[in-house]
Design an enzyme around this catalytic site. Structure first.
Site, PDB file in Angstrom:
ATOM      1  N   ARG A  76       6.259  32.686   6.562  1.00  0.00           N
ATOM      2  CA  ARG A  76       7.521  31.950   6.560  1.00  0.00           C
ATOM      3  C   ARG A  76       8.555  32.560   7.512  1.00  0.00           C
ATOM      4  O   ARG A  76       9.755  32.560   7.249  1.00  0.00           O
ATOM      5  CB  ARG A  76       8.121  31.849   5.145  1.00  0.00           C
ATOM      6  CG  ARG A  76       7.246  31.151   4.137  1.00  0.00           C
ATOM      7  CD  ARG A  76       6.968  29.693   4.530  1.00  0.00           C
ATOM      8  NE  ARG A  76       6.053  29.097   3.572  1.00  0.00           N
ATOM      9  CZ  ARG A  76       4.725  29.140   3.693  1.00  0.00           C
ATOM     10  NH1 ARG A  76       4.177  29.708   4.747  1.00  0.00           N
ATOM     11  NH2 ARG A  76       3.949  28.587   2.782  1.00  0.00           N
ATOM     12  N   SER A 118      10.364  24.256  -1.922  1.00  0.00           N
ATOM     13  CA  SER A 118      10.401  25.609  -2.481  1.00  0.00           C
ATOM     14  C   SER A 118      11.689  26.306  -2.061  1.00  0.00           C
ATOM     15  O   SER A 118      11.926  26.512  -0.871  1.00  0.00           O
ATOM     16  CB  SER A 118       9.196  26.412  -1.992  1.00  0.00           C
ATOM     17  OG  SER A 118       7.987  25.808  -2.407  1.00  0.00           O
ATOM     18  N   GLU A 151      14.537  30.431   0.778  1.00  0.00           N
ATOM     19  CA  GLU A 151      13.822  29.919   1.942  1.00  0.00           C
ATOM     20  C   GLU A 151      14.710  29.042   2.818  1.00  0.00           C
ATOM     21  O   GLU A 151      14.659  29.143   4.040  1.00  0.00           O
ATOM     22  CB  GLU A 151      12.572  29.153   1.494  1.00  0.00           C
ATOM     23  CG  GLU A 151      11.677  28.734   2.635  1.00  0.00           C
ATOM     24  CD  GLU A 151      10.310  28.249   2.160  1.00  0.00           C
ATOM     25  OE1 GLU A 151       9.718  27.426   2.871  1.00  0.00           O
ATOM     26  OE2 GLU A 151       9.850  28.686   1.098  1.00  0.00           O
TER      27      GLU A 151
END
Length: 351
Positions: free
Chosen positions: A160, A239, A343
């Site tokens: 990520r 998420s 995130e």
């Protein structure tokens, strides 16, 4: 290039949150993107680049500067080589590659947002990451004031994360190039246990790419991870937290806390990560810390379908969302000693 003033930004995000921008530009060509960025930089105007808006948390006061919405289009497939303009809708592009019988990104179906955002976050799901198929990223370099082509090796991809995320004020992605696989209409080997189970095959097997895509879409929809305007469980950024990656000492401390809190027979999710570290599940942590599906009583709550998604139930403000996020972060840390990291990108606010 369309120009609006005091323009609402909430409709451009999947959270449907955030105040207005002083000015909103919508660019439909690479040249317009470069011109808008160069103009903002030359005048010292703060710049916010918006793609699909699926990874943005914008403050209630909005953005005092120029917001640039990238709405470029371009899907070019030559053999197994794919080039996407940054503004292409990602999930539509995935569908077209599957229709062409190519493998490599079929398990990334249903992820909201634009193609240009995928290398920034190194988007991944169900055993695939874009870094495994990206060959080059074409971007405008705000430092050198030129368009550059960065090969995969220069993108610094990790979980990520990427060079683009590490240097958020330097690169504006214009195009992304991929090398896909001709596998006779089959998928890449299924790397994610849940996907394999759902399809009744062993992990590592190939299935029809179209079937893999449909299975992933169903799995995502069951978790509220496919955009549906009437479903407030999808008024989210997907998420909200990344899965924590712990070094050996931190992981052993985490295990001790799990056993103390939940019992010696409880084993948390643990997966090998780079540099000998261990990745665990943010969703598991959130749930076991007491934040179950549907948690909350206000206008921002945890999704009723998945503990990892924080949602706007229709009347939330960004502060409502952040208050919930902070409560979850504090609760997980108190329970397990692990600090969750958001995130989505925050604009004008912070956890």
């Amino acid at each position: 290039m369309q120009e609006l003033h005091d323009a609402p930004l909430a409709p451009l995000t999947t959270f449907r949150l955030g105040g207005p921008a002083t000015r909103l530009l919508t660019a439909t060509t690479d040249a317009e993107v470069v011109a808008a960025v160069a103009e903002a930089d030359a005048s010292g105007t703060p710049l916010l680049v918006i793609g699909g808006g699926s990874n943005l948390v914008i403050g209630d006061k909005g953005f005092d500067g120029t917001a640039l919405r990238i709405a470029t289009r371009g899907f070019t497939l030559s053999g197994t080589s794919l080039e996407l303009a940054a503004g292409e809708v990602w999930t539509d592009a995935v569908a077209r590659t599957v229709e062409a019988g190519l493998a490599g990104i079929e398990c990334l179906a249903g992820i909201p947002g634009s193609a240009g955002a995928t290398p920034i976050q190194n988007v991944g799901a169900y055993g695939q990451e874009v870094s495994s198929t990206i060959t080059e990223v074409v971007a405008y370099d705000r430092h050198t004031r030129e368009t550059v082509t960065l090969p995969n090796a220069e993108c610094s991809f990790s979980y990520r994360h990427s060079r683009f995320k590490a240097e958020p004020d330097r690169f504006v992605v214009l195009r992304v190039r991929f090398a896909l696989e001709e596998a006779g209409g089959l998928s890449a080997p299924l790397a994610y246990p849940e996907t394999a189970r759902a399809m009744g095959v062993e992990q590592g097997e190939r299935v029809a790419a179209s079937a893999a895509r449909e299975t992933v879409l169903k799995l995502r929809a069951g978790k509220g991870m496919v955009l549906e305007p009437g479903d407030h469980d999808t008024w989210s950024a997907g998420s909200f937290f990344t899965n924590p990656i712990l070094d050996e000492a931190a992981f052993q401390d985490f295990l001790a806390r799990v056993h103390e809190r939940l019992g010696p027979d409880v084993t948390p999710p643990a997966f090998p990560a780079e540099d000998g570290r261990t990745k665990t599940s943010a969703a598991w942590l959130i749930d076991r810390a007491g934040f179950t599906k549907g948690y909350g009583s206000g206008p921002a709550r945890i999704s009723t379908k998945h503990t990892l998604a924080l949602t706007n139930r229709g009347q939330a403000t960004t502060e409502d969302l952040l208050a919930l996020a902070r409560e979850v972060v504090a609760g997980v840390h108190a329970a397990f000693g692990v600090t969750l990291v958001n995130e989505p990108v925050t604009v004008g606010v912070a956890l």
